[in-house]
Design a protein around this motif. Structure first.
Motif, PDB file in Angstrom:
ATOM      1  N   GLY A 198      52.144  26.124  38.087  1.00  0.00           N
ATOM      2  CA  GLY A 198      50.912  25.492  37.604  1.00  0.00           C
ATOM      3  C   GLY A 198      50.269  24.612  38.661  1.00  0.00           C
ATOM      4  O   GLY A 198      49.041  24.616  38.834  1.00  0.00           O
ATOM      5  N   ILE A 199      51.060  23.873  39.392  1.00  0.00           N
ATOM      6  CA  ILE A 199      50.532  23.004  40.456  1.00  0.00           C
ATOM      7  C   ILE A 199      49.923  23.840  41.569  1.00  0.00           C
ATOM      8  O   ILE A 199      48.822  23.551  42.066  1.00  0.00           O
ATOM      9  CB  ILE A 199      51.646  22.075  40.992  1.00  0.00           C
ATOM     10  CG1 ILE A 199      52.045  21.064  39.922  1.00  0.00           C
ATOM     11  CG2 ILE A 199      51.207  21.367  42.270  1.00  0.00           C
ATOM     12  CD1 ILE A 199      53.277  20.253  40.261  1.00  0.00           C
ATOM     13  N   VAL A 200      50.614  24.906  41.982  1.00  0.00           N
ATOM     14  CA  VAL A 200      50.109  25.778  43.051  1.00  0.00           C
ATOM     15  C   VAL A 200      48.805  26.431  42.621  1.00  0.00           C
ATOM     16  O   VAL A 200      47.831  26.485  43.394  1.00  0.00           O
ATOM     17  CB  VAL A 200      51.165  26.828  43.449  1.00  0.00           C
ATOM     18  CG1 VAL A 200      50.580  27.881  44.382  1.00  0.00           C
ATOM     19  CG2 VAL A 200      52.370  26.150  44.083  1.00  0.00           C
ATOM     20  N   CYS A 208      41.239  24.712  43.186  1.00  0.00           N
ATOM     21  CA  CYS A 208      40.445  23.615  43.756  1.00  0.00           C
ATOM     22  C   CYS A 208      39.975  23.940  45.169  1.00  0.00           C
ATOM     23  O   CYS A 208      38.859  23.579  45.565  1.00  0.00           O
ATOM     24  CB  CYS A 208      41.271  22.325  43.787  1.00  0.00           C
ATOM     25  SG  CYS A 208      41.522  21.610  42.146  1.00  0.00           S
ATOM     26  N   LEU A 209      40.792  24.641  45.937  1.00  0.00           N
ATOM     27  CA  LEU A 209      40.405  24.988  47.307  1.00  0.00           C
ATOM     28  C   LEU A 209      39.276  26.020  47.356  1.00  0.00           C
ATOM     29  O   LEU A 209      38.442  25.989  48.263  1.00  0.00           O
ATOM     30  CB  LEU A 209      41.622  25.536  48.074  1.00  0.00           C
ATOM     31  CG  LEU A 209      42.697  24.506  48.418  1.00  0.00           C
ATOM     32  CD1 LEU A 209      43.886  25.205  49.070  1.00  0.00           C
ATOM     33  CD2 LEU A 209      42.147  23.445  49.352  1.00  0.00           C
TER      34      LEU A 209
END
Length: 89
Positions: A78-80, A86-87
């Motif tokens: 989930g974080i990745v 976002c990137l």
């Protein structure tokens, strides 16, 4: 659990191991162990003898499997994914 407990008398002298077992229920995720000084003993060494702590260890054995402290794989994924999104935005 032990009022006026004398570890020296119970063990039969200095440098001898003693094991005391107690069972308790922890309901607030914290086990509190309180040891009170009863006003006896010395902080200095006036003569040759046995000095130092009368208790050197407390060992707690849980009767359940504690949750792991690591990050779960789903959390890492989930974080990745959030960083990649976002990137590219």
């Amino acid at each position: 659990m032990q009022k006026d407990f004398n570890i020296k008398e119970e063990a039969g002298g200095a440098g001898k191991a003693i094991v005391k077992n107690f069972t308790t229920i922890v309901t607030s995720q914290t086990l509190g162990i309180r040891l009170y000084w009863n006003g006896k003993g010395t902080t200095g060494i006036p003569t040759t003898g046995v000095y130092g702590p009368l208790m050197s260890a407390i060992y707690v054995i849980p009767n359940f499997v504690p949750p792991s402290e690591g990050i779960f794989a789903g959390t890492v994924v989930g974080i990745v994914v959030a960083i990649v999104v976002c990137l590219f935005n």
